[in-house]
Design a protein around this motif. Structure first.
Motif, short mmCIF file in Angstrom:
data_model
loop_
_atom_site.label_atom_id
_atom_site.label_comp_id
_atom_site.label_asym_id
_atom_site.label_seq_id
_atom_site.Cartn_x
_atom_site.Cartn_y
_atom_site.Cartn_z
N GLY A 1 0.79 -1.22 0.00
CA GLY A 1 0.00 0.00 0.00
C GLY A 1 0.82 1.27 0.00
N PHE A 2 2.13 1.21 -0.33
CA PHE A 2 2.92 2.43 -0.47
C PHE A 2 3.73 2.35 -1.76
CE2 PHE A 2 5.32 -0.46 2.26
CZ PHE A 2 6.53 -0.54 1.60
N ASN A 3 4.18 3.51 -2.24
CA ASN A 3 4.80 3.58 -3.55
C ASN A 3 6.27 3.97 -3.53
OD1 ASN A 3 2.26 3.09 -4.83
ND2 ASN A 3 1.69 5.22 -4.43
N GLN A 4 6.84 4.17 -2.36
CA GLN A 4 8.22 4.67 -2.31
C GLN A 4 9.27 3.59 -2.52
OE1 GLN A 4 5.79 5.61 -0.33
NE2 GLN A 4 6.00 7.68 0.42
N GLY A 5 8.87 2.35 -2.65
CA GLY A 5 9.83 1.29 -2.94
C GLY A 5 10.62 0.84 -1.73
N LYS A 6 11.85 0.37 -2.00
CA LYS A 6 12.65 -0.28 -0.97
C LYS A 6 13.06 0.67 0.15
CE LYS A 6 14.61 -3.88 -3.94
NZ LYS A 6 15.86 -4.44 -4.49
N ASP A 7 13.20 1.95 -0.15
CA ASP A 7 13.65 2.90 0.87
C ASP A 7 12.77 2.84 2.12
OD1 ASP A 7 15.62 3.66 -0.81
OD2 ASP A 7 15.04 5.76 -0.96
N VAL A 8 11.46 2.89 1.90
CA VAL A 8 10.53 2.89 3.03
C VAL A 8 10.56 1.55 3.75
CG1 VAL A 8 8.10 3.02 3.69
CG2 VAL A 8 9.04 4.66 2.07
N PHE A 9 10.68 0.47 3.00
CA PHE A 9 10.73 -0.85 3.63
C PHE A 9 11.95 -0.98 4.54
CE2 PHE A 9 11.92 -5.43 3.43
CZ PHE A 9 10.80 -5.93 4.10
N TYR A 10 13.13 -0.56 4.07
CA TYR A 10 14.33 -0.65 4.89
C TYR A 10 14.28 0.31 6.07
CZ TYR A 10 16.38 -3.54 1.23
OH TYR A 10 16.63 -4.55 0.34
N ARG A 11 13.65 1.46 5.87
CA ARG A 11 13.48 2.40 6.98
C ARG A 11 12.59 1.79 8.06
NH1 ARG A 11 14.60 7.73 7.69
NH2 ARG A 11 15.48 7.75 5.59
N GLU A 12 11.55 1.11 7.61
CA GLU A 12 10.66 0.46 8.57
C GLU A 12 11.39 -0.65 9.32
OE1 GLU A 12 6.17 -1.26 8.77
OE2 GLU A 12 6.78 0.76 8.29
N LEU A 13 12.20 -1.43 8.60
CA LEU A 13 13.02 -2.45 9.25
C LEU A 13 13.90 -1.84 10.33
CD1 LEU A 13 14.40 -4.78 6.42
CD2 LEU A 13 13.06 -5.48 8.40
N GLN A 14 14.55 -0.73 9.98
CA GLN A 14 15.46 -0.08 10.90
C GLN A 14 14.75 0.39 12.16
OE1 GLN A 14 17.29 3.42 9.31
NE2 GLN A 14 18.72 3.66 10.99
N LEU A 15 13.57 0.96 11.97
CA LEU A 15 12.81 1.49 13.11
C LEU A 15 12.20 0.38 13.97
CD1 LEU A 15 11.01 4.58 11.57
CD2 LEU A 15 12.63 4.59 13.45
N LEU A 16 11.53 -0.56 13.32
CA LEU A 16 10.86 -1.61 14.07
C LEU A 16 11.85 -2.49 14.83
CD1 LEU A 16 8.06 -2.78 11.59
CD2 LEU A 16 7.87 -1.21 13.52
N GLY A 17 13.04 -2.67 14.26
CA GLY A 17 14.04 -3.49 14.93
C GLY A 17 14.54 -2.90 16.22
N ARG A 18 14.37 -1.59 16.40
CA ARG A 18 14.83 -0.93 17.63
C ARG A 18 13.80 -0.96 18.75
NH1 ARG A 18 16.69 4.79 15.42
NH2 ARG A 18 18.06 4.17 13.71
N LEU A 19 12.55 -1.28 18.42
CA LEU A 19 11.50 -1.22 19.42
C LEU A 19 11.58 -2.43 20.35
CD1 LEU A 19 8.50 -0.11 17.17
CD2 LEU A 19 9.99 1.33 18.57
N HIS A 20 11.65 -2.17 21.64
CA HIS A 20 11.71 -3.25 22.63
C HIS A 20 10.81 -2.90 23.80
CE1 HIS A 20 15.05 -5.37 20.69
NE2 HIS A 20 15.58 -4.19 20.47
N HIS A 21 9.71 -3.64 23.91
CA HIS A 21 8.77 -3.42 25.00
C HIS A 21 7.99 -4.72 25.19
CE1 HIS A 21 5.31 -1.82 27.27
NE2 HIS A 21 6.11 -0.81 27.58
N ARG A 22 7.69 -5.05 26.42
CA ARG A 22 7.03 -6.35 26.68
C ARG A 22 5.63 -6.44 26.09
NH1 ARG A 22 3.77 -6.94 31.59
NH2 ARG A 22 4.51 -9.09 31.59
#
Length: 307
Positions: free
Chosen positions: A78-99
């Motif tokens: 559902g987004f058009n920006q290609g791989k950039d947004v996907f890798y940015r999401e990977l980078q952000l989500l990988g940092r989230l740590h909460h029970r």
């Protein structure tokens, strides 16, 4: 192609993107997550037929691997920006740590772009509220789920950098682990008043952030009504919202309580919980308080251990 070689390729690709990208880099460490073979994911999800839930931006699947491992797989679309947004999401989500957040385990790319998260033993909250074959949730567990979700929202909005304003809160997207601990599974970069964001702090206006915050507060209010009534919040919880805002709310309260609870609940806690839900829903257009206030109120008024 060997797994080590695939991981090296991904790391080089991500580093090259970070180096060349004209976007503002997100401060913090670069996270390298595990790469899963697209073929293995497709097989583990039975050809992407094991659907847990779906919306306009994502579909979640249950993956069962040959070694007995189980995971939740989300298709990002559902987004058009290609791989950039996907890798940015990977980078952000990988940092989230909460029970009370599902932990990112890895990713896969092919015909679909996929994020792989920890397994959840007890499925979704919706299953336990609507499936007669599931063991009904007791009152204590429902209170803990409400407080746990509020604690996760506090972390996402106040302690995550950048704040994560796209959070889908519903019984379908809240997963329960083996101890029935609530895990938010729908967190991302999408802002409902814009497209996917390259940098939430800079790209999302104050008006947009206020709108997103109000939407999150509203969703929490609807979730609380789901926990109390056992009803699913279809169409954004319109029926539940209409009930709690209606003139017959007080007189119909006892009839609306989930029959699975019987009389096994605390009346004072019930009133306090519904008061929070009512305020959350009333604040959807113009938030009157922050998620921090909601969490502290719940912890003060409801007698369960802090999340």
């Amino acid at each position: 192609m060997g797994m080590d070689r695939l991981i090296r390729r991904f790391r080089l690709h991500l580093l090259a993107w970070l180096h060349k990208s004209r976007h503002v880099l997100i401060p913090g460490p670069i996270l390298f997550v595990r790469y899963f073979s697209y073929k293995d994911i497709k097989k583990a999800t039975d050809g992407f037929h094991r659907i847990i839930y779906a919306d306009s931006h994502r579909t979640a699947y249950k993956a069962k691997f040959q070694d007995g491992g189980v995971a939740l797989v989300k298709e990002v679309r559902g987004f058009n920006q290609g791989k950039d947004v996907f890798y940015r999401e990977l980078q952000l989500l990988g940092r989230l740590h909460h029970r009370h957040l599902l932990q990112l385990r890895g990713f896969s790319t092919g015909q679909k772009r996929l994020l792989i998260f920890d397994n959840v033993e007890n499925g979704s909250l919706k299953e336990h509220l609507s499936d007669p074959l599931k063991t009904p949730l007791n009152w204590r567990t429902r209170l803990q789920i409400a407080i746990g979700v509020a604690a996760a929202l506090e972390y996402l909005l106040l302690f995550s950098d950048p704040p994560m304003y796209h959070v889908s809160i519903s019984s379908s997207s809240i997963m329960l682990d083996e101890n029935f601990t609530a895990k938010l599974s729908e967190v991302g970069l999408l802002c409902s008043c814009e497209d996917y964001l390259t940098m939430p702090h800079a790209s999302c206006s104050e008006e947009c952030m206020a709108q997103e915050h109000g939407n999150i507060i509203l969703q929490l209010g609807v979730l609380i009504l789901e926990l109390v009534t056992g009803q699913s919040s279809e169409k954004g919880g319109a029926d539940l919202i209409q009930w709690i805002q209606g003139s017959c709310f007080a007189s119909s309260m006892q009839r609306m309580i989930d029959p699975d609870l019987g009389n096994n609940y605390d009346s004072r806690e019930l009133r306090n919980l519904l008061a929070v839900a009512k305020l959350c829903i009333k604040s959807r257009d113009k938030p009157m308080f922050s998620i921090l206030h909601v969490l502290h109120y719940l912890q003060k008024k409801v007698d369960v251990p802090h999340a």
